[in-house]
Design an enzyme around this catalytic site. Structure first.
Site, PDB file in Angstrom:
ATOM      1  N   THR A 237       0.810  -1.164   0.039  1.00 30.40           N
ATOM      2  CA  THR A 237      -0.059  -0.046   0.016  1.00 30.40           C
ATOM      3  C   THR A 237       0.897   1.074  -0.058  1.00 30.40           C
ATOM      4  OG1 THR A 237      -1.512  -1.080   1.484  1.00 30.40           O
ATOM      5  CG2 THR A 237      -2.070   0.971   1.081  1.00 30.40           C
TER       6      THR A 237
ATOM      7  N   HIS B  41      -8.407  -6.538   3.071  1.00 27.96           N
ATOM      8  CA  HIS B  41      -6.970  -7.032   3.379  1.00 27.96           C
ATOM      9  C   HIS B  41      -6.984  -8.607   3.461  1.00 27.96           C
ATOM     10  CE1 HIS B  41      -2.881  -7.445   4.604  1.00 27.96           C
ATOM     11  NE2 HIS B  41      -2.753  -5.896   4.218  1.00 27.96           N
TER      12      HIS B  41
ATOM     13  N   ASP C  91      -4.633  -0.673  -4.919  1.00 31.03           N
ATOM     14  CA  ASP C  91      -3.354  -0.363  -4.542  1.00 31.03           C
ATOM     15  C   ASP C  91      -2.635  -1.335  -5.061  1.00 31.03           C
ATOM     16  OD1 ASP C  91      -4.187  -2.086  -2.656  1.00 31.03           O
ATOM     17  OD2 ASP C  91      -3.443  -1.189  -0.965  1.00 31.03           O
ATOM     18  N   HIS C  92      -2.791  -2.505  -5.252  1.00 31.99           N
ATOM     19  CA  HIS C  92      -1.960  -3.617  -5.504  1.00 31.99           C
ATOM     20  C   HIS C  92      -2.702  -4.841  -5.450  1.00 31.99           C
ATOM     21  CE1 HIS C  92      -2.083  -4.863  -1.429  1.00 31.99           C
ATOM     22  NE2 HIS C  92      -1.830  -3.855  -0.843  1.00 31.99           N
TER      23      HIS C  92
HETATM   24  C1  GP9 Z   1      -1.871  -0.925   6.328  1.00 35.76           C
HETATM   25  C2  GP9 Z   1      -2.581  -1.155   5.176  1.00 35.76           C
HETATM   26  C3  GP9 Z   1      -2.510  -2.443   4.621  1.00 35.76           C
HETATM   27  O1  GP9 Z   1      -1.958   0.104   6.944  1.00 35.76           O
HETATM   28  O2  GP9 Z   1      -2.326   0.089   4.329  1.00 35.76           O
HETATM   29  O3  GP9 Z   1      -1.191  -2.587   4.166  1.00 35.76           O
HETATM   30  P1  GP9 Z   1      -0.510  -3.519   3.077  1.00 35.76           P
HETATM   31  O4  GP9 Z   1      -0.253  -4.981   3.612  1.00 35.76           O
HETATM   32  O5  GP9 Z   1      -1.694  -3.862   1.747  1.00 35.76           O
HETATM   33  O6  GP9 Z   1       0.531  -2.815   2.615  1.00 35.76           O
HETATM   34 MN    MN Z   2      -2.591  -2.809   0.679  1.00 33.65          MN
END
Ligand code: GP9
Ligand code: MN
Length: 623
Positions: free
Chosen positions: A299, A414, A473-474
């Site tokens: 992220t 997530h 984001d990914h």
């Molecule tokens: C944590 C969130 C998730 O604050 O941004 O992080 P990630 O594991 O997806 O990088």
């Molecule tokens: Mn993320």
């Protein structure tokens, strides 16, 4: 048996040393356990927390004894006082900043001077307990007539060897629950929980020193090389219909956790996975060939790319490793245009070192976990659920000066994609991968959260004067689930070509009052900074970077992934092989060759800017 008297004599002779180790160990453990809010669960984590101070204590004592061998009692006293001081400062710092001390913080006066002002408010009588061992040792030394017992070189070597063994054991134990803790640092809280505040201070100092050495060895000549390359690229030919279209509006930049493009416009059991997004894209600019370009920093890498127009690093998270660099960032440039840049995210502020990096990048305010009301009821998986997150964020947004640039980072979708039964809004998918099945449910939930948020924004009268940029984001589904993914996509099996295509994440630019259209342009997160600036009517993009305005009439069809793969209009290059689009057939590498140089230059020069902190020279030139 005949060694027993020897052992006894040895123990008596060195009683003070052993007592010191025990007392320092105990106070360090108790401070970690009761003064820092470390999320320790289960006996294994408890054990790690208990044993992790010993190695650092042995090293401190060993080194101190090596320096003042003929005054060994004084050396022991110094370590006891020094460890007390470090714990003391860390406790105050933690109470104020909810974070741990690093050498950079110790040497940078701004944060500590902030602390100085409120020191009396922060102090608790129990804090002074960290000096009790020093007092006991002082009295014992004072009462005995000696200032030293002979500590041989062998003793010292033994102590350091024990420390190394213990530290390795510590890391081995941690590796079971947190692989690559040190190389893939993501949260200071978690590192300190696992290796202790002293070890963390040392590791961080060593890593920082290595990074600093690289920065110091870089010169303005390096900048010239990169500058020549970047400036030789064709300039964006801006679309006059798009330039300044959202001028003066608030910007909502929404990071959609792990949302990949394959879930959009897709149904399971005749139900849409993302009904809200599917509707939204009908009235938006929807980029359906947009790639994430993140590396280990996930992220935070996506955030970095968007805000700086640079690629993240090939290893490690740049938010952690280079948070002290100089950057030309989107928030800084927007601030000059009268914008108020903020971030809202319901997680710990230390995660991905955001609290430090956001300051460097120029955010005015970071609303993190401590600003939200987070309870067991409104949390799941990684923390605050997306619906309450957006709801609570609304109140905060309404207090901001306008126009603002607000980045909101969602969290529920997530891994491992947990959800409460009442939030399951779509029947569970039935592939062999539980992860994929749960993922679809959590994506559906995030989509619902977005729908609620838009409703609230409209009700608050913020909608018409804003622009909304939503991006994935990914990836959320890794290669491991390729069988289930192949089945989901109706393919026999997934190839390397498909794997690259699965790195597509949605990008939606919604400008109320503007119809929008589907934009099939090969692009990536790196293109967002110039796009946003131009939409807001800012024609110059400050700083060296590698993105192009997504609406530019001459936008190159090109996206580089951080693993070195790249995508062009007709080809995909990955794993040293060239594939033709859309069939995915392997083709002659000569077709990919012309773009390969460009891909290498992009990544190489971007890394050079970060590793050498080259922007500092550029800023110097300009001032
Ligand atoms: C944590 C969130 C998730 O604050 O941004 O992080 P990630 O594991 O997806 O990088
Ligand atoms: Mn993320």
């Amino acid at each position: 048996m005949k060694y027993l008297p020897d052992l006894k004599r040895h123990a008596l002779k060195h009683a003070l040393l052993y007592l010191a180790v025990l007392m320092i160990w105990l106070k360090t453990y108790l401070t970690h356990r009761f003064h820092f809010d470390l999320p320790v669960s289960g006996w294994y984590q408890e054990l790690i927390l208990f044993i992790n101070p010993v190695s650092s204590i042995l090293v401190m004592l060993g080194l101190s004894l090596a320096f003042v061998r003929n005054r060994s009692y004084i050396a022991i006293l110094i370590v006891s006082m020094m460890s007390g001081f470090l714990l003391f400062v860390n406790m105050l710092y933690y109470r104020f900043f909810n974070d741990f001390i690093t050498l950079t913080v110790l040497l940078r006066s701004t944060q500590l001077s902030q602390l100085r002002g409120s020191i009396l408010d922060l102090l608790r009588p129990s804090d002074f307990l960290v000096f009790v061992d020093s007092m006991i040792l002082f009295i014992l030394i004072y009462r005995s007539n000696r200032r030293s017992v002979g500590v041989s070189r062998t003793h010292i070597i033994c102590m350091i060897t024990c420390a190394v063994i213990l530290f390795s054991l510590n890391l081995k134990m941690v590796d079971k629950i947190r692989p690559d803790l040190l190389t893939r640092t993501f949260d200071r809280q978690i590192v300190v929980k696992n290796i202790g505040a002293f070890n963390y201070l040392v590791c961080d100092t060593l890593i920082t020193a290595r990074i600093k050495a690289k920065i110091v060895s870089a010169g303005s000549k390096d900048l010239e090389i990169v500058k020549t390359y970047v400036e030789s690229a064709p300039k964006d030919v801006l679309d006059p219909k798009m330039y300044g279209l959202a001028k003066g509006r608030n910007v909502f930049l929404i990071s959609m956790e792990s949302v990949q493009s394959f879930v959009l416009e897709k149904k399971i059991f005749d139900q849409e996975i993302t009904p809200f997004l599917n509707d939204l894209i009908k009235n938006s600019f929807y980029f359906d060939q947009f790639y994430h370009q993140t590396g280990h920093g996930k992220t935070s890498d996506a955030e970095f790319i968007i805000d700086t127009m640079l690629y993240p690093l090939p290893s490690g998270a740049v938010f952690f490793t280079h948070s002290q660099n100089s950057y030309y960032s989107l928030p800084k440039q927007l601030k000059k245009n009268g914008y108020y840049p903020v971030v809202l995210h319901g997680n710990n502020k230390t995660f991905w070192n955001r609290d430090q990096m956001y300051k460097t990048i120029g955010y005015e305010r970071f609303f993190s976990a401590e600003d939200y009301n987070i309870t067991e009821k409104n949390s799941v998986g990684w923390g605050l659920k997306d619906i309450p997150f957006f709801e609570q964020s609304m109140d905060k947004l309404l207090t901001l000066p306008q126009p603002f640039y607000a980045k909101l980072i969602t969290l529920t979708n997530h891994h491992p994609f947990e959800l409460n039964p009442e939030d399951r809004l779509i029947p569970q998918y039935n592939s062999k991968s539980k992860t994929l099945n749960h993922y679809i449910e959590t994506v559906r939930y995030t989509d619902e959260a977005l729908k609620h948020f838009f409703k609230r924004i409209k009700a608050a009268g913020l909608y018409d004067n804003s622009v909304f940029i939503l991006y994935g984001d990914h990836y959320g589904i890794s290669k491991k689930h390729r069988k289930a993914m192949a089945e989901f996509l109706g393919k026999e099996k997934l190839t390397a070509f498909d794997h690259v295509q699965l790195q597509q994440v949605p990008l939606v630019i919604h400008i109320p009052g503007v119809k929008g259209r589907k934009m099939s342009v090969v692009s990536g997160q790196i293109d967002l900074k110039p796009t946003i600036l131009h939409l807001l009517g800012s024609d110059s993009v400050q700083g060296l970077g590698f993105g192009n305005d997504l609406f530019a009439l001459n936008k190159p069809q090109f996206a580089v992934l951080r693993d070195g793969s790249f995508v062009t209009e007709h080809y995909i290059y990955t794993g040293n092989k060239c594939y033709r689009k859309p069939s995915g057939e392997k083709t002659d590498p000569v077709f990919c060759e012309p773009f390969r140089k460009k891909q290498q230059n992009h990544l190489r020069y971007s890394d050079k800017i970060i590793y050498g902190d080259l922007n500092r020279f550029l800023m110097h030139e300009k001032s």
